[in-house]
Every structure is written in C-alpha cells, then in structure tokens.
Design an enzyme around this catalytic site. Structure first.
Site, mmCIF file in Angstrom:
data_model
loop_
_atom_site.group_PDB
_atom_site.id
_atom_site.type_symbol
_atom_site.label_atom_id
_atom_site.label_comp_id
_atom_site.label_asym_id
_atom_site.label_seq_id
_atom_site.Cartn_x
_atom_site.Cartn_y
_atom_site.Cartn_z
ATOM 1 N N SER A 49 1.227 -1.442 -0.668
ATOM 2 C CA SER A 49 0.000 -0.380 -0.112
ATOM 3 C C SER A 49 0.974 1.226 -0.326
ATOM 4 O O SER A 49 0.353 2.460 -0.496
ATOM 5 C CB SER A 49 -1.425 0.077 1.233
ATOM 6 O OG SER A 49 -1.475 -1.355 1.040
ATOM 7 N N HIS A 52 1.623 1.483 -3.810
ATOM 8 C CA HIS A 52 0.452 2.011 -4.309
ATOM 9 C C HIS A 52 0.512 3.499 -4.202
ATOM 10 O O HIS A 52 -0.271 4.188 -4.943
ATOM 11 C CB HIS A 52 -0.622 1.139 -3.890
ATOM 12 C CG HIS A 52 -0.855 0.234 -3.581
ATOM 13 N ND1 HIS A 52 -0.229 -0.607 -4.963
ATOM 14 C CD2 HIS A 52 -1.545 -0.740 -3.267
ATOM 15 C CE1 HIS A 52 -0.722 -1.808 -5.376
ATOM 16 N NE2 HIS A 52 -1.748 -1.702 -3.520
ATOM 17 N N CYS A 176 0.207 -4.331 9.862
ATOM 18 C CA CYS A 176 -0.805 -3.986 8.995
ATOM 19 C C CYS A 176 -0.987 -5.761 8.496
ATOM 20 O O CYS A 176 -1.864 -6.338 8.443
ATOM 21 C CB CYS A 176 0.101 -3.124 7.760
ATOM 22 S SG CYS A 176 -1.571 -3.169 6.404
HETATM 23 P P1 CND Z 1 2.809 -7.707 -1.972
HETATM 24 O O1 CND Z 1 3.285 -7.040 -3.817
HETATM 25 O O2 CND Z 1 3.703 -8.345 -1.395
HETATM 26 O O3 CND Z 1 2.689 -9.567 -3.305
HETATM 27 C C1 CND Z 1 0.749 -9.119 -4.299
HETATM 28 C C2 CND Z 1 1.272 -10.800 -4.484
HETATM 29 O O4 CND Z 1 0.790 -10.422 -6.475
HETATM 30 C C3 CND Z 1 2.705 -10.593 -5.921
HETATM 31 O O5 CND Z 1 3.977 -11.830 -5.188
HETATM 32 C C4 CND Z 1 2.819 -10.910 -7.291
HETATM 33 O O6 CND Z 1 3.747 -12.079 -7.509
HETATM 34 C C5 CND Z 1 1.434 -11.410 -7.347
HETATM 35 N N1 CND Z 1 0.558 -11.254 -8.215
HETATM 36 C C6 CND Z 1 0.312 -9.635 -9.098
HETATM 37 N N2 CND Z 1 0.328 -10.190 -10.348
HETATM 38 C C7 CND Z 1 -0.691 -10.897 -9.678
HETATM 39 C C8 CND Z 1 -1.325 -11.808 -10.903
HETATM 40 N N3 CND Z 1 -1.897 -11.648 -12.407
HETATM 41 N N4 CND Z 1 -1.918 -12.901 -10.403
HETATM 42 C C9 CND Z 1 -1.642 -13.724 -9.653
HETATM 43 N N5 CND Z 1 -1.139 -13.468 -9.134
HETATM 44 C C10 CND Z 1 -0.548 -11.852 -8.871
HETATM 45 O O7 CND Z 1 2.124 -7.204 -1.550
HETATM 46 P P2 CND Z 1 1.406 -7.138 -0.078
HETATM 47 O O8 CND Z 1 1.339 -8.937 0.498
HETATM 48 O O9 CND Z 1 2.134 -5.921 0.586
HETATM 49 O O10 CND Z 1 -0.206 -6.267 -0.354
HETATM 50 C C11 CND Z 1 -0.740 -6.991 -1.230
HETATM 51 C C12 CND Z 1 -2.180 -6.094 -1.507
HETATM 52 O O11 CND Z 1 -3.034 -5.691 -0.140
HETATM 53 C C13 CND Z 1 -2.087 -4.824 -1.532
HETATM 54 O O12 CND Z 1 -2.905 -4.671 -3.140
HETATM 55 C C14 CND Z 1 -2.160 -3.856 -0.435
HETATM 56 O O13 CND Z 1 -1.647 -2.487 -0.845
HETATM 57 C C15 CND Z 1 -3.135 -4.419 -0.572
HETATM 58 C C16 CND Z 1 -3.038 -4.536 1.680
HETATM 59 C C17 CND Z 1 -4.877 -3.956 1.770
HETATM 60 C C18 CND Z 1 -4.565 -3.753 3.105
HETATM 61 C C19 CND Z 1 -6.155 -3.678 4.095
HETATM 62 O O14 CND Z 1 -6.354 -3.157 4.912
HETATM 63 N N6 CND Z 1 -7.036 -3.917 3.310
HETATM 64 C C20 CND Z 1 -3.943 -3.267 3.668
HETATM 65 N N7 CND Z 1 -2.798 -3.369 3.874
HETATM 66 C C21 CND Z 1 -2.159 -4.209 2.132
HETATM 67 ZN ZN ZN Z 2 -0.304 -2.122 4.285
#
Ligand code: CND
Ligand code: ZN
Ligand code: ZN
Length: 376
Positions: A49, A52, A176
């Site tokens: 995030s 992002h 988080c």
């Molecule tokens: P991170 O980038 O480490 O993981 C994402 C994974 O997705 C990676 O392993 C990628 O290889 C994989 N990926 C990318 N594209 C694809 C695809 N098309 N198909 C399959 N796999 C794919 O991210 P993270 O684990 O730190 O965070 C994941 C999400 O969660 C991200 O969007 C972040 O902003 C969000 C998040 C949400 C919240 C909440 O409160 N809801 C809090 N923090 C983070």
């Molecule tokens: Zn986060």
C-alpha cells in the site's frame, strides 16, 4: 536530555511526489498536542500500500511521510492521553478505533469513522494539521501512522499499547500485513474447518491469509501467483497446492472450478488488480462461495459485474485491516504471537537499516522480498 515538550529534529523518508524515490530528510517533529502521542519508531515493515502511493494507485496528499506497519516506544504524550505513557511499547493503527462512532459501536464492523484512509484522505491528524515539517514546509501524515520517520505523532485513537516483552522488529507486522491477511480469513470470511480456499497473491498479506486459513482449519488451501518463487514459502505456511496462471491456457477461475467441484468455499484477492478481483469472485462456488477483496484497487477504477454472479448465492465482500477492531485486536495478536500461536518470522525475508528504504521498495517491486523490516 529530555525531549519532552520540545521539537525533535530527526531523519524521515519524505515522498515529495509520486513516481520518485523517497528522500531521507532532516525534519522537525513538533510535540504532541492534546490527545496525541509522540513515538520513537524502532521498526517498520514495507507494505505494497505504501508503494501504491508512490505509483499513484493510491492517492494521498503529498509531500508526506508514508509507512503504516510500524512499532515503537512512546516518547511523550499530550494532555488528556490515558491509554499509553512514555516508555510503553506501541503499534500505530492505520485503522483507528475511537470507540464512540457508529462503526466502533457496531458489533461486526471495524472501519472507524475517524479514519484518514482511502475515501478522502486529509493527510493530517484529527485537528487538521501535521506535526511534521521540513525546510519550513509542512509535511503530510499518511493514514494516521507515518512510520517512515525516527519519530512520529499519532492521535491517541490510533495507537495500541502492546506487551512490553515483545520484539518490535517482528510484531511491527501486526500493524498491517499480518493482521490484514489473518483477519481477512478468520474474521471477514470466517473460514470454516474442512473448507477449500484459494488465495490470489502471495505477498506478506496473502501469506498471512494462508496462515489464517490454516488456523481456521481449512483442508485445502490453493495458492495462486504469477511468481513461482513465492510457492515454497506458501507451502511452508500451509498452502496445500500452488498454481501459476501462466502455466494454463484457460482462465485460472476455470482451472480452480475444475479442481474443486465447481468452485472453492472461500477466495481472497490479495493483489489489488481488477482482473484478479473478478477471477477470485468466479473461482468461488456460484451458490455457496464467499469472495473477499483484500487488495487495494487502483484509484477511481470500476468493475462491471453481471448480477447473476451474485444472484445464485455468492457473497462478495472486502475489508480494511482484516475486519479487526484495531485497538482491541492488536494487543491480543501480539500476545498470541508471544504464545507462538502463529509465526511472523517466515514473512520477514529482509532486514535493512531505515536509510536503505529505497532498496526495500526495489526488492518488493522486483518480487524478491515478502516483508523487509527497516530498523531505526
Ligand atoms: P505484494 O506485492 O508483496 O504481493 C502481491 C503478490 O501478488 C505478489 O506475490 C505478486 O507476484 C502477485 N501477483 C501480481 N499480479 C498477479 C496476478 N495477475 N495473478 C496472481 N498473482 C499476482 O503485496 P502485499 O502482500 O504487501 O499487499 C497485497 C495487497 O494488499 C496490496 O494491494 C496492498 O495494497 C493490499 C493491502 C490491503 C490492506 C487492507 O487493509 N485491506 C492493507 N495493506 C495492504
Ligand atoms: Zn498495508
Ligand atoms: Zn470510531
């Protein structure tokens, strides 16, 4: 010499504009006002995030001190603060819990009305200002936390006191990534024993969903990622199968439907892409499946969905911070970690000094890290 009541000069990583590296700057951190807490940061994780914001996917006022997955020690408190005192170990809460608003009083919901995330972020504390300045210019806060600084100031509704014996360079992940993923499985989806789950995206948050699915007793946990280097860790944490959409000529939801007699019970999108949100929805069973959006979608983008996908009985939901009421849950999760009820170490692939923050983001973007913990 005591710093109480004084401006502290320290280092922070400032993001001046999107698509640019962080700059380690000398900043001024003003003392906490009433109902505010100044924290000496000890460790902070790097979450997607934060990236992002750099990429422009998530909009927040800049320049800002980002970072929302940290842990530290209270340096001083403002008037009227009763929940923490100087010397306490704490975790800042990007999803606060005021205890008074409609949502805090709701038995199930957690997204407190006093939040400064996502919908219309002001980039300030509750009084509408920030305690940070650099070169005479005010610097914005980020979602109530701003952990990429040697010192930060937060509202007292956005901080939780935790076990004084806890290792801050590990439990910062409870701020988080771990809680968001784990809560999405156990609290939002309410994964049931014996169920089948699919987790799209195996970063720090997705792997924490897997930990939650396993703790909840799921019998099959299918991990989905386009980076096969993530599969070993997913299996170590509880995935029973790992699949790469690039290995199939048909859409991945069809593959999952065939593998699971029509679709999984619970699917999770933990990436933040619109196409994978649709894939995750289609991967859960049309009549009984539950699909959870965890990934943060690109700013101002919409999906068009055929309502028939829901009419047959699917449930589609999402949540911030794993649906957990933060002030209540964070201390308990730290206690559970100390009691070895779940691991955090496998999620931490790199530890770097805070000054190397840009290296930490490069590792994340290159798919080489799960969580990098920056230490101060
Ligand atoms: P991170 O980038 O480490 O993981 C994402 C994974 O997705 C990676 O392993 C990628 O290889 C994989 N990926 C990318 N594209 C694809 C695809 N098309 N198909 C399959 N796999 C794919 O991210 P993270 O684990 O730190 O965070 C994941 C999400 O969660 C991200 O969007 C972040 O902003 C969000 C998040 C949400 C919240 C909440 O409160 N809801 C809090 N923090 C983070
Ligand atoms: Zn986060
Ligand atoms: Zn509230």
């Amino acid at each position: 010499m005591s710093t109480v009541g004084k401006v502290i000069r320290c280092k922070a990583a400032v993001l001046w504009e999107p698509h640019k590296p962080f700059v380690i700057e000398d900043i001024e951190v003003a003392p906490p006002k009433a109902h505010e807490v100044r924290i000496k940061m000890v460790a902070t994780g790097v979450c997607r995030s934060d990236d992002h914001v750099v990429s422009g996917t998530l909009i927040t006022p800049l320049p800002a001190v980002l970072g929302h997955e940290g842990a530290g020690i209270v340096e001083s408190i403002g008037e009227g603060v009763t929940c923490v005192k100087p010397g306490d170990k704490v975790i800042p809460l990007f999803s606060p819990q005021c205890g008074k608003c409609r949502i805090c009083k709701h038995p199930e919901s957690n997204f407190c009305c006093q939040n400064d995330s996502l919908e219309k972020p002001q980039g300030t504390l509750r009084d509408g200002t920030s305690r940070f300045s650099c070169k005479g210019k005010p610097i914005h806060n980020f979602i109530s936390t701003s952990t990429f600084s040697q010192y930060t100031v937060v509202d007292d509704i956005a901080v939780a006191k935790i076990d004084g014996a806890s290792p801050l360079d590990k439990v910062c992940l409870i701020g988080c990534g771990f809680s968001t993923g784990y809560g999405s499985a156990v609290k939002v989806a309410k994964v049931t024993p014996g169920s089948t789950c699919a987790v799209f995206g195996l970063g720090g948050v997705g792997l924490s969903v897997i930990i939650g699915c396993k703790v909840a007793g799921a019998s099959r946990i299918i991990a989905v990622d386009i980076n096969k280097d993530k599969f070993a860790k997913a299996k170590e944490l509880g995935a029973t199968e790992c699949i790469n959409p690039k290995d199939y000529s048909k859409p991945i939801h069809e593959v999952l439907q065939e593998m699971t007699d029509g679709g999984v019970d619970f699917s999770f999108e933990v990436i933040g892409h619109l196409d994978t949100m649709t894939s995750a929805l289609l991967s859960c069973h049309a009549a009984c499946g539950v699909s959870i959006i965890v990934g943060v979608p690109p700013n101002a983008k919409s999906l068009s969905v055929n309502p028939m996908l829901l009419l047959l009985g699917r449930t589609w939901k999402g949540a911030i911070f794993g649906g957990l009421k933060s002030k209540d849950s964070v201390p308990k999760l730290v206690t559970d970690f100390m009691a070895k009820k779940f691991p955090l170490d496998p999620l931490i692939t790199h530890v770097l000094p805070f000054e190397k923050i840009n290296e930490a983001f490069d590792l994340l973007r290159a798919g080489k890290s799960i969580r990098t913990v920056l230490t101060f």
